[in-house]
Each structure stands twice: as C-alpha cells, then as structure tokens.
Write an enzyme that holds these catalytic residues in place. Structure first.
Site, PDB file in Angstrom:
ATOM      1  N   ASP A  69      -0.349  -0.009   5.162  1.00  0.00           N
ATOM      2  CA  ASP A  69      -1.019   0.568   4.029  1.00  0.00           C
ATOM      3  C   ASP A  69      -1.930   1.823   4.480  1.00  0.00           C
ATOM      4  O   ASP A  69      -2.729   1.720   5.187  1.00  0.00           O
ATOM      5  CB  ASP A  69      -1.912  -0.427   3.211  1.00  0.00           C
ATOM      6  CG  ASP A  69      -2.538   0.243   1.967  1.00  0.00           C
ATOM      7  OD1 ASP A  69      -1.775   0.640   1.192  1.00  0.00           O
ATOM      8  OD2 ASP A  69      -3.703   0.494   1.992  1.00  0.00           O
ATOM      9  N   THR A 102      -0.534   5.925  -0.779  1.00  0.00           N
ATOM     10  CA  THR A 102      -1.776   6.417   0.293  1.00  0.00           C
ATOM     11  C   THR A 102      -1.039   7.026   1.663  1.00  0.00           C
ATOM     12  O   THR A 102      -1.473   7.773   2.222  1.00  0.00           O
ATOM     13  CB  THR A 102      -2.619   5.410   0.289  1.00  0.00           C
ATOM     14  OG1 THR A 102      -1.913   4.097   0.892  1.00  0.00           O
ATOM     15  CG2 THR A 102      -3.278   5.013  -0.652  1.00  0.00           C
ATOM     16  N   THR A 103       0.109   6.524   1.760  1.00  0.00           N
ATOM     17  CA  THR A 103       0.829   6.932   2.975  1.00  0.00           C
ATOM     18  C   THR A 103       1.220   8.409   3.013  1.00  0.00           C
ATOM     19  O   THR A 103       1.229   9.385   3.529  1.00  0.00           O
ATOM     20  CB  THR A 103       1.810   6.080   3.785  1.00  0.00           C
ATOM     21  OG1 THR A 103       1.286   4.730   3.695  1.00  0.00           O
ATOM     22  CG2 THR A 103       1.972   6.369   4.966  1.00  0.00           C
ATOM     23  N   ASP A 400      -1.705  -2.966  -4.462  1.00  0.00           N
ATOM     24  CA  ASP A 400      -0.939  -1.781  -4.815  1.00  0.00           C
ATOM     25  C   ASP A 400       0.047  -1.870  -5.802  1.00  0.00           C
ATOM     26  O   ASP A 400       0.067  -1.227  -6.941  1.00  0.00           O
ATOM     27  CB  ASP A 400      -0.064  -1.473  -3.621  1.00  0.00           C
ATOM     28  CG  ASP A 400      -0.801  -0.469  -2.454  1.00  0.00           C
ATOM     29  OD1 ASP A 400      -2.012  -0.557  -2.517  1.00  0.00           O
ATOM     30  OD2 ASP A 400      -0.050  -0.007  -1.729  1.00  0.00           O
TER      31      ASP A 400
END
Ligand code: ADP
Length: 535
Positions: A69, A102-103, A400
């Site tokens: 994550d 988020t990546t 998530d």
C-alpha cells in the site's frame, strides 16, 4: 549573530549562520527537487498493480511491516528530504480523500516530474510547464468524466460493488481471499450506509484482528467485538437480552486519596474500614441492579475483591475497555456513556440481544461479542490470520476496499482500470495539444506521455514488455475507439477491462490526476532552496 549600526545609528542584526547554509538556485534547485521526487516515485513504481511487489519495512524498534500500500510504505519510510516529504503527503492526501490509488498517484507525479525535467533541459520556463500541466490536467479530468459509466447497484444487488472491491484487493497480498473480503467489505459498508443521503460513516465499522485461524475465517459481525473477557471466569458466558451499563467512572470502593490521612492502628479499625468499603461497593452493585443492568462494561479496572463480589451478586462485568470501543458500544446498543456513577439511570442502559464470550482454540484467548444490538448500524470485521503482519496488511487492504465501496455509494461513476483510463486520457490530451499555439503545447504533450507511466508500470510489473504492450493497447484503443482496453496483467487472455471486471471509481482517478498535478506544479515553482549545509 552580531549587532551592527547603519550610518543613521539604527541597529541591525547580521545573521552569520547564513554563510553556513547551502543554497541552490534556479535550474539547479528545480533539478535537485525533481530528482528527489523521482527517487520516491521509483520506490513505489514496482508496487503498482495486481502483480506489484511488496515492501518490507523495519521500524527503529524492530517492528516489521510487509505491504504494497503506497501510503503505508511512504509513511513508514523515514524520509529526510523536504520534497520527498511532499510526495509522502501527496500519497496521504489521496488516502485521506479517497482511500485507494495511493501508489498510482505517486507514480503519476514521478512521471510528470521526469517529463518536466526534459522540458527544462530544452529551455522551457518552469511556469510555462506548470501552466501547460494545469491545462492538460483539466482536459484529462473532463475526459475521464466523458468515458465514465454509471454503475447500478442496490441493497439487494451488491454484485457490482463486490466486483469493484475485488479489483482493489487483487493487487494486495490478501488477493487469495479477495471474493470473501470484498463481500465482507460491501456488506459492512451497506450496513452503515444511508443510501438515500448517499452517506457512509466508516467510523461505525470496527476492524478487529486476532492472530490464529485462517484468513478465510474472517467474518462480519453485526455488532461489536471487544478483545476482552468477563472479569471473572465463573461469570456467565452468554447473556440474553442484555441491559448494559457503560461506565467511564471507577467502579470500585473509593480509595483513600493521598491528601487524606487515615490512621489505622488496630485490627478493629482495619476491619471497619474494610466493611465500609465493601458496603459502599455493595451499594454500587445494588444501584446497577436497581436500574436493571445485567452487564457492566467499565473503562477502569476493579480489584479482585470487587470482582469476587460482583460474581457473588451475579452481576457480570467487563473491565479495561478502551474509550473508542466504549463509544462504539454506546452507539450500537443505543446506550449512554455514564461518566458519574450517580447519574446511572434505566434509560441510559444499552440493549443487546446477545452478549457472548467466545474462546478461540485451546488458548485462553477470549473475545466478547455484543450482537443483535438496538441500533444495528455499527458492525465489526473480525480478521483472522496466521501472524500479526498478515492481519495488519489485511486491515490496510480492507480499508482500501471499504473506501472504494463508500466512494461508489457517494458517486456511482466508474472508469475502467488496468491503465485503460490513463491511456485514453493520454490520447485525448495529445490530440488536444495542437489546439494550443503557445509553448504550453510541449507541456501538454509531456503530460500525455506522463500518463503512460501507469500502464507502462503495470506492464513492466507483470513481466510484459512495457513499450510493446503499451503501443499495442494504445493503437487498439484508437482503432476500435474503445477506451476500455488496458493491460492484461493477469494474463486472462483479453485486454478488455470491462470483460475482466477491473473498475476504479471516477472520483478516485480524477483525484489522482488533480493531486499529482498540484504537487508537481508546486515543486516546479520552487527556485531557491536554502538549507543548513550539514543537511
Ligand atoms: P493503488 O495503491 O494506487 O491502488 P495498486 O497496487 O492497488 O495501487 O494498483 C492499482 C492499479 O492496478 C490500478 O491502476 C488498477 O487499474 C490496476 N489493476 C488492478 N487489478 C487489475 C487487473 N486485474 N488487471 C489489470 N490491472 C489491474
């Protein structure tokens, strides 16, 4: 530091430390900043997508975290550089606003920086690059809206929601159980959602984990689970129609405070004191019984003697329950937290159909299940897994998935994943570039190239040849005018993301583009970096 005087006698201070500071100006500053931002993006690039790698991070006190994550990786990394910190914050804001992607947002920002560097080398002014990026991001933003789909679901037809959550989970370590976990996440969100107002309060979902069992044993409990047990082993393990007193005040005989002095010099006096204390506590127990409580949940502890007495008076109790948990119990059972014992009254009691203690395996581990609550809106996801690291990663992955389900309830538009939306935007931005006569045109084209970074990274991480795959998919998109072609990371045999059911939320993707552009613009506008030289 020295004090000096000018020709009119006015004092001023000379800051000698300035000499010790290192300073980077103009292009050097921009290049150094870009290098720092790119370095962070490079770390995350290999973690993107369903075949992305995981990172193992060790904290200074030896705790190990294994995750893919983006937000977690960056949070745990001890970055010193200020620009790198901006990238960390970028990932955190995506996490805060959207919860997923988020990546991707960091990879996107890294790629925009890389393209900006090339433009700077060609002599284009940073402000023009920033303006071009801004224009391009707006084109991409609108294009995303254009290729998005409304997506229908209802409380009875949850399959579409489950499919979307599965896309999120497929890139996590827990993808072995993605179906089970996705279903749990969707049911949990629907339990606390208000579909009419399109609102979801994720605070009502408690995620609890316990080492042991299998990941498949993870369950959704319509109620609250507390990692505590009854204070005395002989208290009943199951209470039906429980009326719960929720106390944040001490539940034991008052202890003599240090300010008071009690002289006990004879056995009789000691006996008297003890009897007094016992009587006091007895009255407290009686008061609980009088208001109708059949279970007491306390924030504080009580000593063994009080415990024994409670067992004798047949009033089960649970001690040392945390504040957050107490609040959730109060919400779920419709009770009120009682901060002063005198205020305990029948209407403040929480109600639950069943309160039971469940033990796990042969260990002494026991948990308290509070179910069939008056207000069933609070739910708990109870994660099981082989070790602590697995449970922590499952918690992050579920977070998530929960966010994705929440986002879809708030706004039910989706775009297709696997890099298809980025490729489509890239084509649209490239085509729009020609409309701009100024130097911005270069920046807009670079933005289009930067968008390709996501599909390129997805292909590379899946062991495909990145450039060949991207060009093939891009030409297919243009030829078929189908914006749903993406990278077939899992080698399913089709690159139609619609058939693969790989969705992402529209607001998530739009947010990624907006946030990445904002940060890159901010970095480009810095042309003077003053820092202590030993830095
Ligand atoms: P993030 O933290 O940004 O969500 P992930 O590692 O979860 O990063 O990767 C998300 C990316 O992987 C998205 O671009 C998504 O479209 C893509 N993706 C997820 N599942 C698949 C799949 N089965 N096939 C192709 N791409 C996928």
């Amino acid at each position: 530091m020295a004090l000096a005087f000018d020709e009119f006698g006015r004092p001023f201070i000379i800051l000698r430390e300035q000499e010790k500071k290192s300073r980077l100006r103009g292009l050097d500053a921009q290049k150094a900043n870009i290098a720092a931002g790119k370095a962070v993006a490079r770390i995350l690039r290999t973690s993107l997508g369903p075949k992305g790698m995981d990172k193992m991070l060790q904290s200074p006190d030896g705790d190990v975290t294994i995750t893919n994550d983006g937000a977690t990786i960056l949070e745990q990394m001890d970055v010193d550089n200020q620009i790198a910190k901006l990238m960390v914050e970028l990932s955190c804001s995506q996490d805060y606003e959207i919860g997923d992607g988020t990546t991707g947002v960091v990879v996107m920002a890294g790629s925009l920086l890389e393209q900006a560097e090339k433009l700077l080398e060609r002599g284009i002014h940073p402000i023009r690059i920033a303006e071009g990026y801004e224009l391009a991001s707006r084109i991409a933003f609108d294009h995303l809206e254009h290729i998005s789909h409304k997506f229908e679901f209802s409380a009875t037809n949850i399959e579409p929601l489950v499919q979307t959550c599965m896309t999120t989970l497929s890139s996590k370590i827990v993808n072995r159980c993605k179906r089970t976990l996705a279903e749990i996440a969707v049911k949990a969100v629907l339990a606390v959602a208000d579909l009419e107002r399109k609102d979801v309060n994720l605070d009502l979902i408690k995620v609890e984990g316990k080492v042991g069992g299998k990941l498949e044993d993870t369950e959704l409990v319509y109620g609250i689970i507390v990692d505590k047990d009854m204070s005395h082993p002989q208290m009943p393990k199951r209470i039906e129609d429980a009326k719960i007193a929720i106390l944040t005040c001490p539940f034991e005989p008052p202890k003599p405070k240090t300010k008071h002095k009690v002289d006990i010099d004879t056995v009789e006096k000691f006996q008297m004191l003890r009897e007094q204390e016992q009587k006091y506590f007895d009255e407290m127990v009686q008061k609980c019984k009088d208001v109708g409580a059949t279970l007491v949940i306390c924030q504080w502890g009580f000593d063994d003697e009080a415990n024994h007495l409670l067992m004798h008076r047949n009033l089960p109790a649970v001690r040392w329950v945390g504040g957050v948990e107490l609040e959730l119990i109060a919400i779920a059972t419709g009770g009120r937290i009682v901060p002063r014992f005198q205020e305990l009254s029948p209407e403040k009691l929480g109600k639950a159909g069943i309160v039971r203690e469940k033990s796990f395996g042969t260990t002494k581990d026991r948990m308290l299940y509070i179910e069939q609550c008056a207000n069933s809106r609070a739910v708990t996801i109870f994660i099981r897994g082989g070790n602590k690291m697995m449970i922590e990663e499952t918690k992050r992955s579920l977070h998530d998935a929960l966010c994705v389900a929440r986002n879809l309830i708030r706004n039910n538009s989706i775009v297709y994943g696997g890099g298809s939306a980025e490729i489509s935007c890239s084509v649209a931005v490239e085509a729009a570039a020609d409309r701009y006569p100024g130097v911005e045109q270069y920046a807009i084209r670079s933005f289009a190239d930067a968008l390709d970074a996501i599909p390129l990274a997805l292909a590379e991480n899946s062991g495909l040849s990145p450039i060949d795959t991207l060009t093939a998919v891009k030409s297919q998109q243009v030829k078929e005018s189908n914006p749903h072609c993406g990278i077939d990371c899992n080698d399913v045999g089709t690159n139609h993301m619609k058939e693969q059911n790989v969705f992402e939320t529209l607001i998530g993707k739009q947010q990624q583009i907006l946030l990445a552009t904002q940060v890159v613009k901010m970095i480009l506008k810095i042309d003077d970096v003053i820092s202590p030289s030993d830095y």
